[in-house]
Design a protein around this motif. Structure first.
Motif, mmCIF file in Angstrom:
data_model
loop_
_atom_site.group_PDB
_atom_site.id
_atom_site.type_symbol
_atom_site.label_atom_id
_atom_site.label_comp_id
_atom_site.label_asym_id
_atom_site.label_seq_id
_atom_site.Cartn_x
_atom_site.Cartn_y
_atom_site.Cartn_z
ATOM 1 N N ALA A 50 12.509 -3.656 -8.246
ATOM 2 C CA ALA A 50 11.350 -2.836 -7.891
ATOM 3 C C ALA A 50 11.596 -2.069 -6.595
ATOM 4 N N MET A 51 12.279 -2.707 -5.643
ATOM 5 C CA MET A 51 12.600 -2.022 -4.390
ATOM 6 C C MET A 51 13.496 -0.818 -4.656
ATOM 7 N N ARG A 52 14.472 -0.982 -5.524
ATOM 8 C CA ARG A 52 15.348 0.144 -5.861
ATOM 9 C C ARG A 52 14.537 1.299 -6.443
ATOM 10 N N MET A 53 13.653 0.991 -7.391
ATOM 11 C CA MET A 53 12.825 2.023 -8.009
ATOM 12 C C MET A 53 11.885 2.661 -6.986
ATOM 13 N N ALA A 54 11.329 1.822 -6.098
ATOM 14 C CA ALA A 54 10.387 2.330 -5.101
ATOM 15 C C ALA A 54 11.066 3.337 -4.171
ATOM 16 N N LEU A 55 12.283 3.017 -3.736
ATOM 17 C CA LEU A 55 13.000 3.924 -2.827
ATOM 18 C C LEU A 55 13.438 5.194 -3.531
ATOM 19 N N GLU A 56 13.665 5.106 -4.823
ATOM 20 C CA GLU A 56 14.060 6.293 -5.585
ATOM 21 C C GLU A 56 12.868 7.181 -5.922
ATOM 22 N N ARG A 57 11.696 6.569 -6.109
ATOM 23 C CA ARG A 57 10.541 7.311 -6.625
ATOM 24 C C ARG A 57 9.396 7.475 -5.622
ATOM 25 N N ARG A 70 0.208 -14.842 2.145
ATOM 26 C CA ARG A 70 -0.505 -13.630 1.701
ATOM 27 C C ARG A 70 0.302 -12.379 2.014
ATOM 28 N N CYS A 71 0.928 -12.338 3.175
ATOM 29 C CA CYS A 71 1.733 -11.170 3.553
ATOM 30 C C CYS A 71 2.920 -10.986 2.619
ATOM 31 N N ILE A 72 3.584 -12.081 2.265
ATOM 32 C CA ILE A 72 4.732 -11.997 1.359
ATOM 33 C C ILE A 72 4.294 -11.511 -0.016
ATOM 34 N N ARG A 73 3.188 -12.080 -0.502
ATOM 35 C CA ARG A 73 2.701 -11.680 -1.821
ATOM 36 C C ARG A 73 2.248 -10.222 -1.828
ATOM 37 N N GLU A 74 1.629 -9.781 -0.740
ATOM 38 C CA GLU A 74 1.186 -8.397 -0.651
ATOM 39 C C GLU A 74 2.381 -7.446 -0.560
ATOM 40 N N PHE A 75 3.425 -7.867 0.149
ATOM 41 C CA PHE A 75 4.643 -7.065 0.225
ATOM 42 C C PHE A 75 5.222 -6.855 -1.172
ATOM 43 N N ALA A 76 5.301 -7.929 -1.948
ATOM 44 C CA ALA A 76 5.829 -7.824 -3.311
ATOM 45 C C ALA A 76 4.958 -6.914 -4.158
ATOM 46 N N ARG A 77 3.645 -7.036 -4.010
ATOM 47 C CA ARG A 77 2.727 -6.198 -4.798
ATOM 48 C C ARG A 77 2.928 -4.721 -4.480
ATOM 49 N N ILE A 78 3.013 -4.387 -3.195
ATOM 50 C CA ILE A 78 3.155 -2.984 -2.794
ATOM 51 C C ILE A 78 4.471 -2.415 -3.304
ATOM 52 N N VAL A 79 5.541 -3.192 -3.199
ATOM 53 C CA VAL A 79 6.847 -2.729 -3.669
ATOM 54 C C VAL A 79 6.806 -2.452 -5.169
ATOM 55 N N VAL A 80 6.242 -3.391 -5.929
ATOM 56 C CA VAL A 80 6.181 -3.217 -7.383
ATOM 57 C C VAL A 80 5.271 -2.049 -7.748
ATOM 58 N N ASP A 81 4.138 -1.926 -7.090
ATOM 59 C CA ASP A 81 3.238 -0.802 -7.363
ATOM 60 C C ASP A 81 3.928 0.528 -7.072
#
Length: 262
Positions: A109-116, A144-155
Motif C-alpha cells: 500500500a505504501m508503494r501504491m500511495a507514493l506512486e498515486r 491507535r496511531c499505528i492503526r491510523e497510520f496503516a489506514r491512511i496509507v491504505v486509503d
C-alpha cells in the motif's frame, strides 16, 4: 459475520470448535440435524441456521445428502477471528502469520500511495508517522496511531479491496489483541526512532523501494514484540497449569494417606 441468535450461536460454536481444533477434519460428515438438536438442545430451525452460518464461513459444505467439513484453507477470512477466540490468548504462530501478511500488505500500500498519492495525502502520512514516535504516548494512544497510520496509507493507495482486507484484520486481530490485559505492543524508542526517521525521509523523497522496505521493518519490529509477549504469556499459563495440577495431585495423595491411617 453478523451477530446470531443465542440458539444459533450455540450450534455454530459447538461445531466450529470441533472443526478448528481438529476434532472434525476435512471430509468428515457433520452429525445429522436430529443428532445436533439432541446434542445442543436447540430446535431444528436453529440447527439449520447454524449450518448455513458455518457454510458462509466456508467451514462446511452443505449437500443434499448431508453436510461435511470443508478444507480449512478454503474458508473465508472471517474464520481468522474465530481462530483467535479459541483460547484466552491468541496462538503465537497464528499471530506471527497475521502480522506477516499485514506487513506485506501495508508495504504494498505504501508503494501504491507514493506512486498515486497527492502531495497533501503524502504529508498526512508523514504527520501520522511522526505521532507514532512521540515518547509520551500511552499504550492505547500508541496502538491507535499505528492503526491510523496503516489506514491512511491504505486509503491513499486507492485500492478498495486492500481497504477491506485491512479492515478485516483490524477488527479480527488488533481488536482482539487490545482486549488482553497488560499486553503492550510498544517497541523501545531506540529501535523505533531510526526506522521512523528513515521512513519519513523515504516518503518525503517518494522513494518507493526504500519506503516499502522500511514499512516491513517497522511491522517486523512490532511483530517480533507481539509474538515474544504471546509466547511468554503462553509459557506462564502452562507453568500455572502444571503447578495447579501438581498441587491437586499432592492433595489427592495426602487424602489417600490420611484415609489409610484411619
Amino acid at each position: 459475520m453478523l451477530s446470531l441468535p443465542a440458539t444459533v450461536e450455540r450450534v455454530v460454536r459447538d461445531l466450529r470448535d470441533d472443526i478448528l481444533r481438529g476434532r472434525l477434519r476435512a471430509g468428515d460428515r457433520i452429525p445429522s440435524e436430529r443428532d445436533l438438536v439432541e446434542r445442543t438442545g436447540v430446535n431444528r430451525g436453529a440447527v439449520r441456521e447454524g449450518l448455513r452460518a458455518l457454510a458462509q464461513l466456508g467451514l462446511i459444505e452443505v449437500q443434499p445428502r448431508g453436510a461435511q467439513v470443508a478444507p480449512l484453507n478454503e474458508a473465508s477470512l472471517d474464520v481468522l477471528g474465530h481462530l483467535l477466540e479459541l483460547d484466552d490468548l491468541p496462538d503465537a504462530e497464528l499471530a506471527d502469520q497475521v502480522l506477516e501478511v499485514h506487513g506485506h500488505m501495508i508495504a504494498a500500500a505504501m508503494r501504491m500511495a507514493l506512486e498515486r498519492g497527492e502531495d497533501g495525502q503524502i504529508e498526512l502520512i508523514r504527520k501520522q508517522l511522526a505521532r507514532i514516535s512521540e515518547h509520551d504516548l500511552a499504550d492505547d494512544g500508541y496502538v491507535r496511531c499505528i492503526r491510523e497510520f496503516a489506514r491512511i496509507v491504505v486509503d491513499t493507495s486507492g485500492n478498495f479491496v486492500m481497504s477491506l482486507v485491512r479492515q478485516g484484520i483490524e477488527l479480527q486481530f488488533w481488536d482482539r489483541l487490545h482486549e488482553i490485559d497488560g499486553l503492550s505492543v510498544r517497541i523501545p524508542q531506540a529501535r523505533l526512532l531510526p526506522i521512523v526517521s528513515a521512513l519519513d525521509h523515504a516518503i518525503d523523497q517518494r522513494d518507493v523501494l526504500t519506503a516499502s522496505d522500511l514499512v516491513l521493518r517497522l511491522v517486523r519490529a512490532h511483530r517480533d514484540r507481539i509474538v515474544e509477549l504471546l509466547q511468554e504469556e503462553h509459557a506462564k499459563q502452562a507453568r500455572a497449569a502444571l503447578q495447579e495440577g501438581l498441587a491437586t495431585s499432592l492433595l489427592q495423595h495426602l487424602r489417600v494417606l490420611e484415609e489409610g491411617k484411619s
